[in-house]
Scaffold this active site. Structure first.
Site, PDB file in Angstrom:
ATOM      1  N   PHE A 294      43.155  36.321  45.802  1.00  0.00           N
ATOM      2  CA  PHE A 294      43.334  37.753  46.046  1.00  0.00           C
ATOM      3  C   PHE A 294      43.748  37.997  47.488  1.00  0.00           C
ATOM      4  CE2 PHE A 294      39.944  37.329  42.788  1.00  0.00           C
ATOM      5  CZ  PHE A 294      40.791  37.544  41.733  1.00  0.00           C
TER       6      PHE A 294
ATOM      7  N   GLY B 157      42.220  49.805  43.139  1.00  0.00           N
ATOM      8  CA  GLY B 157      41.303  48.677  43.395  1.00  0.00           C
ATOM      9  C   GLY B 157      41.638  47.498  42.485  1.00  0.00           C
TER      10      GLY B 157
ATOM     11  N   TRP C  21      44.748  45.869  43.769  1.00  0.00           N
ATOM     12  CA  TRP C  21      44.452  45.097  44.981  1.00  0.00           C
ATOM     13  C   TRP C  21      44.047  43.668  44.620  1.00  0.00           C
ATOM     14  CZ3 TRP C  21      40.035  42.529  46.583  1.00  0.00           C
ATOM     15  CH2 TRP C  21      40.021  42.088  47.901  1.00  0.00           C
ATOM     16  N   HIS C  22      43.342  43.532  43.473  1.00  0.00           N
ATOM     17  CA  HIS C  22      42.848  42.205  43.096  1.00  0.00           C
ATOM     18  C   HIS C  22      43.950  41.247  42.684  1.00  0.00           C
ATOM     19  CE1 HIS C  22      38.811  43.934  43.173  1.00  0.00           C
ATOM     20  NE2 HIS C  22      38.387  42.687  43.257  1.00  0.00           N
ATOM     21  N   GLY C  23      45.081  41.740  42.274  1.00  0.00           N
ATOM     22  CA  GLY C  23      46.137  40.814  41.914  1.00  0.00           C
ATOM     23  C   GLY C  23      47.352  41.514  41.356  1.00  0.00           C
TER      24      GLY C  23
END
Lengths: 350, 548
Positions: free
Chosen positions: B548, B390, B393-395
């Site tokens: 993102f 997770g 996924w954000h960056g």
């Protein structure tokens, strides 16, 4: 009354009230017109770009009426507005006029050239010295430069004129304009620079006390203004590369000068070292190099003739870090140094 | 010029034109006046598209564009499912105009979205056919699912993570060899806007069909409209096909008063949160983070708290606006925020923050890993892996990985403590502990700002701010040089704003909890918020979750 009707009434009231409030703000701003977008020149108008532009055209027309028309014309943005024509005259003996305008981009220079080529043909044509900002080739969707003045707006395509007019009038529904209106009304009109002279007869900027005070707060002002500058140039305008539109306008100016036998001097304006460091994250060096490379390739092709001087590093002409108003505007002590540097290389004379 | 929810062109041109087309389309078949008005509006929009690419002379083409669109209108308007085509088309225009690099960049990256849409549509169709033919999934349908997932993850890997992996590999290589040479060249790839969102939307679609939870879309237009649906396309919420499939198949033909009222309410509240609150906070937070090396305890916490609130008001604003826009189109989106700073523990926080992502990660990652079905230790492992991914996924930056891992660790510790009966004795203490935990972890998150990552100073900024917060740089306010307004250097306005917003997020109901009473007074109050926001719109700033 059932819930269905109530929701509809809510929507109608909401839309009508919002529209009404926006209209009230717009009408109030239109009446006061603190930023002079309506062209009515009200007593509450605060000095702004449109006044700067009109003043420059007024002064140029006045200069044309004198026996000695300008031999040298300084072009550029607010950064070049701080270059004193009197210094050029002292260094070269040539009558000089500063035609730079706030936020000046190649389109402004091109528009000014339309007047110049009408009034100073042949031998009368002045030598152009252009303080070019590295960010001048970004496309501003609506360029509200000199195009807002009716004397030169006739040279602008009608679609641009419509877009400019819409954008100008759009500022009447902005919070900043409302704040300016309130400030102006509280001062009972004649606030800030209204009614004061902005330039001397040669187009040199005259500074208000408020403007001078900023120099005392130099380092703080540099950081703050650079943040604003970055928001404006990188975030709002999305400057990322040399755009074709402004480059074509640049080439047109050079072409006009060449046709009249002049080889213009183009110098790239500098940033204060603090601003330069602050803007590193925006890849300023790469962007500026791209501008220089494009200009050099134009030179190399040979169909356009101009001298290119890179003054982007203030150390080149011995600038003093203390003699700046903010991250991009130099005080006269530094602009004089830059002019001397150019004069030593015989670039201020035709 | 970017087309953002909080920009004049979007609110005054794109949205009215789109809504008019959406609601009037099926009623204009025999009304020429309406068709002309509609066509003119859409033509103006297209002229704007061209002018934003620097071609202002395109305005001159308006007289030609209007009859052209009128013709297209006449050909398509009698077919109801073309409403979905219209929606997809307008959403693609919105997508292309969302790039601040310009329309050409948007156009060059649109095919990735179209490819993802096409691949998943056909994969879904194929899987359903297998299920229909054999009564259940076959090896072929599983292979198709894996292929579709690989395709979507491949897009993410190439466009989002390739540069990051290459740079990391070079860093490791450099450390091992003590040399400055690069092992691999780092590609300079533009991140397609919204790729993290639309690939997740698409993956959930094929997985849900495979799991037989949903039937495939009835046509490519319906599926394109779902993936491209502009309110959620570029910054979420992550809407699953099962959330809106029945709505897309049974489109409202008339906008009800309630839908319109709720739509405008959510839209205006979101706009106000973004333009008036989040942007004001951003000014102060950016200044503080800009002097990260000069921060001390008080200024460090001011920066961290400021960002905590800025991110909430920014991202929840986007979600509110997305929900409002969906309402205005007669669609209902799921809730994405539920007062996250009122959470009692890390697990509760993730049930309240970016809820659509949390649900996605739970359903498609945590449960796929085994969830809590394989014993305590495996449950903890699954929690940690889910949050680790997770975070990624954000960056594409190590600070995001760190942020995800720390949240994973928080969830693990909470689970272990809760199982052992260690819970804070008072609710206020549980809330405070969770809030402080979240605030501290937003520091690495903020340091993942794309500019800081590009400049290679993310870790330095994170260390400075965290060091300041924990007193390693003195106990006062540090050596800030940006204000002469107060003796405390951090402006009182900012402190007052922080204090009032902290109270607000802890006490006030959120947009979903607020029961809208459609009275005239409420309309006037909302109109004041709308006017305030519109007057402040002149310098739109992008939403934080765009990156993102």
């Amino acid at each position: 009354m059932d819930s269905f009707d109530q929701h509809q009434i809510f929507v109608r009231w909401l839309l009508a009230a919002t529209l009404m409030m926006i209209m009230v703000v717009g009408i109030l701003n239109w009446i006061v017109d603190p930023t002079g977008v309506t062209g009515r020149k009200t007593r509450w108008q605060i000095a702004d770009n449109t006044m700067v532009r009109s003043a420059k055209l007024d002064l140029y027309e006045r200069a044309l009426k004198r026996a000695d028309k300008p031999d040298v014309l300084l072009l550029g943005s607010s950064r070049t507005m701080k270059f004193n024509p009197a210094t050029v005259e002292k260094l070269t003996g040539l009558r000089t006029f500063n035609a730079a305008v706030s936020g000046g981009v190649p389109q402004d220079a091109w528009l000014f050239m339309q007047l110049v080529k009408e009034h100073q043909k042949g031998d009368d044509f002045p030598h152009l010295v252009w303080g070019l900002d590295a960010d001048a080739f970004r496309t501003k969707r609506v360029r509200d430069g000199l195009a807002t003045d009716p004397r030169v707006s006739k040279f602008v395509p009608w679609s641009d004129r419509v877009a400019i007019k819409i954008a100008s009038l759009g500022t009447l529904t902005e919070m900043q304009t409302l704040q300016a209106t309130m400030r102006s009304l509280r001062a009972g009109g004649n606030a800030d620079d209204t009614g004061k002279r902005l330039f001397d007869n040669n187009g040199m900027q005259l500074y208000s006390r408020r403007f001078e005070k900023r120099a005392v707060l130099r380092n703080r002002a540099i950081r703050r203004q650079t943040t604003n500058y970055a928001n404006f140039v990188f975030e709002r305008d999305g400057w990322d590369r040399v755009e074709d539109g402004p480059l074509e306008e640049f080439k047109s100016v050079i072409r006009i000068a060449n046709r009249h036998g002049d080889t213009p001097t183009i110098f790239i304006t500098p940033y204060h070292p603090i601003a330069e460091a602050q803007l590193a994250k925006y890849d300023l060096v790469r962007r500026r190099k791209e501008v220089l490379d494009r200009l050099k390739s134009l030179q190399a092709k040979g169909d356009l003739s101009f001298e290119l001087v890179d003054l982007s590093d203030p150390a080149t002409f011995g600038a003093d870090d203390a003699e700046w108003y903010d991250g991009v505007h130099m005080r006269e002590a530094n602009t004089d140094r830059a002019l001397r540097y150019l004069a030593d290389r015989r670039l201020l004379t035709p | 010029m970017q087309l953002l929810f909080n920009s004049h062109p979007f609110l005054l041109l794109f949205l009215p034109a789109l809504l008019l087309g959406w609601w009037v389309a099926h009623t204009t078949a025999r009304n020429w006046l309406r068709r002309v008005v509609m066509s003119s509006l859409i033509a103006i929009l297209l002229a704007y598209v061209a002018s934003s690419a620097g071609r202002t002379e395109a305005l001159a083409l308006l007289p030609l564009a209007i009859p052209a669109i009128l013709l297209g209108w006449w050909v398509t308007v009698d077919r109801p499912h073309y409403r979905l085509g219209y929606l997809a088309f307008m959403s693609w225009i919105f997508y292309v105009l969302s790039y601040h690099e310009g329309v050409l960049t948007g156009l060059s990256l649109l095919p990735i979205l179209l490819m993802s849409t096409t691949v998943d549509f056909w994969a879904g169709k194929f899987i359903q056919r297998e299920i229909d033919m054999h009564g259940d999934n076959t090896r072929r349908s599983k292979r198709m699912l894996v292929s579709a997932l690989t395709f979507n993850l491949g897009l993410l890997a190439i466009f989002k993570y390739l540069g990051f992996f290459a740079a990391s590999l070079n860093d490791v290589w450099g450390a091992l060899t003590s040399g400055g040479t690069q092992l691999v060249s780092v590609p300079d790839i533009i991140l397609p806007i919204g790729i993290s969102f639309y690939t997740f939307n698409s993956m959930s679609y094929t997985i849900d069909i495979y799991r037989q939870r949903v039937k495939p879309a009835q046509g490519i237009l319906e599926y394109s409209a779902f993936v491209a649906l502009f309110p959620h396309l570029i910054a979420g919420p992550i809407v699953r096909y099962s959330d809106i499939d029945t709505q897309l198949r049974k489109l409202h033909t008339k906008l009800s008063g309630e839908m319109a009222a709720l739509g405008l309410w959510f839209l205006i509240i979101g706009l106000f949160k973004k333009v008036v609150v989040a942007n004001e906070l951003a000014l102060h937070v950016d200044r503080l983070y800009g002097q990260h090396e000069a921060l001390a305890v008080l200024s460090g916490w001011a920066a961290a708290l400021g960002y905590t609130l800025q991110l909430y008001f920014d991202f929840s604003a986007y979600s509110d606006m997305a929900v409002g826009l969906a309402f205005l189109m007669g669609l209902r989106f799921p809730q994405n925020f539920n007062s996250p700073y009122k959470a009692l523990n890390p697990s509760d926080f993730w049930r309240r923050w970016h809820m659509s992502l949390s649900r996605w990660l739970t359903d498609y990652l945590y449960i796929s890993l085994g969830g809590n079905r394989r014993g305590k230790l495996m449950t903890l492992r699954n929690l940690f892996i889910t949050m680790f991914l997770g975070g990624l996924w954000h960056g594409a930056a190590w600070v995001f990985v760190l942020w995800g891992m720390l949240h994973g660790a928080g969830l693990v510790i909470h689970r272990v403590a809760a199982d052992a009966g260690f819970v804070p004795p008072w609710r206020w203490l549980a809330r405070l502990m969770t809030f402080v935990f979240v605030v501290i972890l937003w520091v690495p998150f903020r340091s993942g700002n794309i500019d800081l990552v590009k400049a290679g100073v993310s870790t330095e900024v994170m260390n400075d701010v965290l060091g300041a917060m924990f007193g390693f740089n003195g106990l006062g306010i540090g050596h800030l040089s940006y204000s002469d307004a107060t003796a405390f250097q951090v402006p009182l306005m900012f402190i007052a704003l922080l204090a009032s917003l902290l109270v607000f997020v802890n006490v006030a109901p959120n947009t979903w909890e607020f029961k809208l009473r459609p009275t005239r007074w409420m309309a006037l109050l909302t109109a004041i918020l709308a006017t305030w926001s519109l007057l402040k719109l002149s310098a739109p700033s992008p939403f934080l979750y765009f990156q993102f």
